[in-house]
Motif scaffolding. Sequence first.
Motif, mmCIF file in Angstrom:
data_model
loop_
_atom_site.group_PDB
_atom_site.id
_atom_site.type_symbol
_atom_site.label_atom_id
_atom_site.label_comp_id
_atom_site.label_asym_id
_atom_site.label_seq_id
_atom_site.Cartn_x
_atom_site.Cartn_y
_atom_site.Cartn_z
ATOM 1 N N PRO A 154 82.483 22.301 9.116
ATOM 2 C CA PRO A 154 83.933 22.280 8.903
ATOM 3 C C PRO A 154 84.413 20.970 8.269
ATOM 4 O O PRO A 154 85.269 20.987 7.386
ATOM 5 C CB PRO A 154 84.505 22.468 10.309
ATOM 6 C CG PRO A 154 83.458 23.278 11.008
ATOM 7 C CD PRO A 154 82.146 22.719 10.478
ATOM 8 N N GLN A 155 83.839 19.846 8.697
ATOM 9 C CA GLN A 155 84.239 18.563 8.122
ATOM 10 C C GLN A 155 83.894 18.507 6.640
ATOM 11 O O GLN A 155 84.718 18.119 5.814
ATOM 12 C CB GLN A 155 83.571 17.412 8.890
ATOM 13 C CG GLN A 155 84.149 16.035 8.603
ATOM 14 C CD GLN A 155 83.620 15.381 7.337
ATOM 15 O OE1 GLN A 155 82.579 15.739 6.803
ATOM 16 N NE2 GLN A 155 84.360 14.407 6.847
ATOM 17 N N GLN A 156 82.676 18.908 6.285
ATOM 18 C CA GLN A 156 82.269 18.911 4.874
ATOM 19 C C GLN A 156 83.136 19.863 4.056
ATOM 20 O O GLN A 156 83.553 19.544 2.940
ATOM 21 C CB GLN A 156 80.801 19.335 4.745
ATOM 22 C CG GLN A 156 79.812 18.348 5.298
ATOM 23 C CD GLN A 156 78.411 18.956 5.407
ATOM 24 O OE1 GLN A 156 78.251 20.165 5.605
ATOM 25 N NE2 GLN A 156 77.400 18.107 5.284
ATOM 26 N N TRP A 157 83.373 21.043 4.596
ATOM 27 C CA TRP A 157 84.157 22.066 3.911
ATOM 28 C C TRP A 157 85.552 21.545 3.567
ATOM 29 O O TRP A 157 86.019 21.663 2.433
ATOM 30 C CB TRP A 157 84.235 23.304 4.802
ATOM 31 C CG TRP A 157 85.040 24.438 4.275
ATOM 32 C CD1 TRP A 157 86.304 24.781 4.676
ATOM 33 C CD2 TRP A 157 84.661 25.396 3.281
ATOM 34 N NE1 TRP A 157 86.724 25.898 3.996
ATOM 35 C CE2 TRP A 157 85.736 26.293 3.130
ATOM 36 C CE3 TRP A 157 83.512 25.584 2.525
ATOM 37 C CZ2 TRP A 157 85.704 27.361 2.252
ATOM 38 C CZ3 TRP A 157 83.479 26.658 1.637
ATOM 39 C CH2 TRP A 157 84.561 27.522 1.499
ATOM 40 N N LEU A 158 86.215 20.967 4.560
ATOM 41 C CA LEU A 158 87.566 20.455 4.321
ATOM 42 C C LEU A 158 87.548 19.251 3.384
ATOM 43 O O LEU A 158 88.418 19.128 2.520
ATOM 44 C CB LEU A 158 88.235 20.100 5.651
ATOM 45 C CG LEU A 158 88.519 21.278 6.577
ATOM 46 C CD1 LEU A 158 89.020 20.789 7.926
ATOM 47 C CD2 LEU A 158 89.499 22.258 5.942
ATOM 48 N N ALA A 159 86.543 18.390 3.536
ATOM 49 C CA ALA A 159 86.441 17.207 2.663
ATOM 50 C C ALA A 159 86.259 17.615 1.200
ATOM 51 O O ALA A 159 86.727 16.927 0.295
ATOM 52 C CB ALA A 159 85.295 16.308 3.117
ATOM 53 N N LYS A 160 85.598 18.728 0.968
ATOM 54 C CA LYS A 160 85.374 19.208 -0.400
ATOM 55 C C LYS A 160 86.512 20.089 -0.900
ATOM 56 O O LYS A 160 86.412 20.691 -1.965
ATOM 57 C CB LYS A 160 84.048 19.948 -0.484
ATOM 58 C CG LYS A 160 82.847 19.037 -0.289
ATOM 59 C CD LYS A 160 81.578 19.716 -0.728
ATOM 60 C CE LYS A 160 80.355 18.877 -0.468
ATOM 61 N NZ LYS A 160 80.261 17.679 -1.230
#
Length: 179
Positions: A154-160
Motif C-alpha cells: 500500500p505504501q509503494q502503491w500510494l507513493a507511485k
Amino acid sequence: MSGFEFTHQRPTLIDDPPLTDDERAFLLQETEITEDDLTPEAYERVRVTMERSMLAADVAACADALRVDEVASLLRWSRDAVIEAVSTGKLFSVARLPRGDHLLPRWQFTDGKVLPDLASVLESLRELEKHPLGIEAWMAHEDEDGEILNGMSPQQWLAKGGDVRGVLRLIEEASWGRM
C-alpha cells in the motif's frame, strides 16, 4: 475527528479471569497444554515474556519515527501545522511525548511530502485498532496475488500515485479477518 494516535490495550492472560473447570479440562484434553503449563509460575513466565515482547514492539515502533520538528522540516510546515495534522487524523503518530511532541513513522512520507491520500487510508485503518507495528507492517506488505495493487505494498502503491480505492479495498478485506 480525533487524531490517529495509537494506544493499544495489553492482552488479557489466561488466568485473568481464572479458567473454569470446563475450560481447564478442555485445554488439557484437546491441546498440548499440560498441568505444568497451568501453574501460577507458568502464568508468570508467560506474563513476563508478553510484557517483554510488547515493550520491544513499542520500542521498534518508535525507533524509526520522526519527531514533530523533523517532520516540520521535512514537509516545510510549521510545528503547529504538523500537530494539527496529527490531531485531525491526517498524519499517523505512534506516540505522544511530553510537551506536545509526537513520534511519526517515516513510511507516511515520500519525496518530502505526505503520502498521497494518507488521510483517507488512516481513517479506514483507525477502525482496525491495530498496534502501530501492525499498521506499519500492513502498509509495507506487498499485495501477494497482485490483483489489486499489482504486487506493490500500500505504501509503494500510494507513493507511485496509485488509486487510493485499491488500498481502501484491501483494508475492507482485511477488516473481515481483523488483520
